[in-house]
Motif scaffolding. Structure first.
Motif, PDB file in Angstrom:
ATOM      1  N   ARG A  20      -1.839  31.451  39.422  1.00  0.00           N
ATOM      2  CA  ARG A  20      -2.589  32.374  38.581  1.00  0.00           C
ATOM      3  C   ARG A  20      -1.628  33.412  38.046  1.00  0.00           C
ATOM      4  O   ARG A  20      -0.574  33.667  38.619  1.00  0.00           O
ATOM      5  N   ALA A  72      -8.971  22.201  30.098  1.00  0.00           N
ATOM      6  CA  ALA A  72      -8.946  23.666  30.083  1.00  0.00           C
ATOM      7  C   ALA A  72     -10.206  24.214  29.451  1.00  0.00           C
ATOM      8  O   ALA A  72     -10.738  23.645  28.493  1.00  0.00           O
ATOM      9  N   THR A  79      -6.078  18.618  38.152  1.00  0.00           N
ATOM     10  CA  THR A  79      -5.699  20.003  37.891  1.00  0.00           C
ATOM     11  C   THR A  79      -6.481  20.514  36.687  1.00  0.00           C
ATOM     12  O   THR A  79      -6.609  19.803  35.693  1.00  0.00           O
ATOM     13  N   TRP A  80      -7.000  21.761  36.798  1.00  0.00           N
ATOM     14  CA  TRP A  80      -7.817  22.330  35.727  1.00  0.00           C
ATOM     15  C   TRP A  80      -7.377  23.763  35.452  1.00  0.00           C
ATOM     16  O   TRP A  80      -7.067  24.520  36.372  1.00  0.00           O
ATOM     17  N   LEU A  81      -7.396  24.118  34.174  1.00  0.00           N
ATOM     18  CA  LEU A  81      -6.930  25.429  33.737  1.00  0.00           C
ATOM     19  C   LEU A  81      -8.100  26.265  33.238  1.00  0.00           C
ATOM     20  O   LEU A  81      -8.940  25.790  32.476  1.00  0.00           O
ATOM     21  N   GLY A  82      -8.145  27.514  33.667  1.00  0.00           N
ATOM     22  CA  GLY A  82      -9.122  28.474  33.168  1.00  0.00           C
ATOM     23  C   GLY A  82      -8.425  29.704  32.636  1.00  0.00           C
ATOM     24  O   GLY A  82      -7.481  30.207  33.256  1.00  0.00           O
ATOM     25  N   TRP A 113      -5.160  33.919  33.710  1.00  0.00           N
ATOM     26  CA  TRP A 113      -5.299  32.466  33.795  1.00  0.00           C
ATOM     27  C   TRP A 113      -5.234  32.012  35.248  1.00  0.00           C
ATOM     28  O   TRP A 113      -4.612  32.654  36.092  1.00  0.00           O
ATOM     29  N   LEU A 123      -4.950  28.223  37.513  1.00  0.00           N
ATOM     30  CA  LEU A 123      -4.800  26.783  37.567  1.00  0.00           C
ATOM     31  C   LEU A 123      -5.377  26.317  38.892  1.00  0.00           C
ATOM     32  O   LEU A 123      -4.914  26.710  39.960  1.00  0.00           O
ATOM     33  N   ARG A 124      -6.412  25.483  38.805  1.00  0.00           N
ATOM     34  CA  ARG A 124      -7.186  25.062  39.962  1.00  0.00           C
ATOM     35  C   ARG A 124      -6.866  23.609  40.301  1.00  0.00           C
ATOM     36  O   ARG A 124      -6.831  22.747  39.407  1.00  0.00           O
ATOM     37  N   ALA A 167      -2.137  19.887  33.536  1.00  0.00           N
ATOM     38  CA  ALA A 167      -3.550  20.270  33.493  1.00  0.00           C
ATOM     39  C   ALA A 167      -4.299  19.214  32.710  1.00  0.00           C
ATOM     40  O   ALA A 167      -3.915  18.887  31.584  1.00  0.00           O
ATOM     41  N   GLN A 217     -13.350  21.860  35.593  1.00  0.00           N
ATOM     42  CA  GLN A 217     -13.463  20.811  36.595  1.00  0.00           C
ATOM     43  C   GLN A 217     -14.856  20.186  36.579  1.00  0.00           C
ATOM     44  O   GLN A 217     -15.006  18.962  36.652  1.00  0.00           O
ATOM     45  N   ALA A 264     -11.793  27.789  35.113  1.00  0.00           N
ATOM     46  CA  ALA A 264     -11.171  26.606  35.701  1.00  0.00           C
ATOM     47  C   ALA A 264     -12.208  25.738  36.401  1.00  0.00           C
ATOM     48  O   ALA A 264     -12.164  24.502  36.341  1.00  0.00           O
TER      49      ALA A 264
END
Length: 308
Positions: free
Chosen positions: A37, A75, A12-15, A25, A27-28, A72, A302, A298
């Protein structure tokens, strides 16, 4: 981009894309799926007071709730007001607010993030006109050229906050001279309805008691007045377009010919802005872009963990 984080492969990755008037924001998850999002209030990376820090934390609170729910591993944040060089204190603040280790958080200037969203393969220049205004280009070797973007006290010409301040100046000069906003009535009415009163104290409290995001929130009043027939408002919008064209011309002159992407809410205020910008940038390819910078952040998070 180089590897951003150390550690095991995440899922999980946050942008985050933080601007003066709003924070978005994403969350991928694995495979690029968007798990969640959302949006929060705006803030700035110029965290030099307790009030600014509180606003910064509030802007990140919705994303922090998503992190608490989904987790996450890393980020990437694009933050307005952040410097081009790494800022350990700002990274630490973001990490604490999001509940993540500082080693897995990277903070970029919001224009750097926007440029990567606009030109993932490189080869372009970017002009942004939202709360503030700025132009940027990143060369193949990573060299960043930044023009404008010096804030409302120095420049930010063509931005939403700049438009609002220029409009208020015109209105209050008219009141100085005639005792009423004679000749600029539509502009005054549109501004004062958003400010919440037509007394100087109302304007004073609004302008000096709030941040530049609140100033930019007055920019639609200029477009409203222009649509209602205000020649003064139309002239201000035309001036904004010409100022944004200057940023495009400077980037091309300094960095070489390349397509220029244009982003930001000012371009959507009124057709006069885009028309004036194109007229003042002959021979330059201008394209208005709609970016999902939070999603790109995000993705960068990743990519950074994948190459670690």
């Amino acid at each position: 981009m180089p590897a951003l984080f150390d550690g095991p492969s995440p899922t999980t990755w946050l942008g985050i894309d933080m601007g003066g008037t709003g924070t978005r924001w994403v969350l991928r998850g694995a495979g690029g799926a968007v798990l969640a999002r959302g949006e929060g209030p705006g803030a700035t990376g110029l965290v030099f007071s307790a009030t600014a820090e509180a606003a910064f934390r509030a802007a990140l609170a919705p994303a922090a709730e998503a992190v608490a729910r989904f987790g996450a591993a890393a980020a990437v944040l694009g933050v307005t007001g952040a410097g081009l060089d790494p800022d350990a204190a700002l990274v630490a603040l973001c990490a604490e607010a999001l509940g993540l280790p500082a080693a897995r958080v990277r903070v970029l200037n919001d224009m750097v993030l926007a440029w990567h969203a606009a030109f993932p393969a490189g080869g372009g220049h970017l002009v942004a006109a939202g709360t503030g205004s700025v132009g940027m280009s990143i060369a193949e070797d990573g060299t960043i050229t930044l023009v404008g973007g010096r804030g409302t006290l120095i420049d930010d010409a063509g931005s939403g906050a700049w438009l609002a301040l220029r409009a208020l100046d015109r209105v209050w000069r008219a009141i100085d001279e005639a005792g009423s906003p004679r000749g600029v009535e539509p502009l005054a009415q549109a501004l004062f309805s958003r400010i919440g009163g037509d007394d100087w104290d109302d304007t004073r409290r609004y302008v000096y008691g709030r941040d530049r995001g609140a100033l930019a929130a007055l920019a639609p009043a200029v477009a409203e007045a222009a649509t209602a027939g205000s020649a003064v408002a139309l002239h201000l919008l035309t001036e904004a377009g010409a100022e944004l064209a200057r940023l495009a011309r400077v980037l091309v002159a300094r960095c070489g010919p390349a397509p220029v992407g244009v982003v930001g809410g000012v371009l959507g205020l009124h057709p006069a802005v885009g028309e004036a910008m194109r007229a003042a940038a002959p021979g330059i390819s201008l394209t208005v872009l709609s970016l999902d910078a939070a999603a790109r952040a995000a993705e960068l998070a990743q990519e950074g963990t994948r190459t670690a």
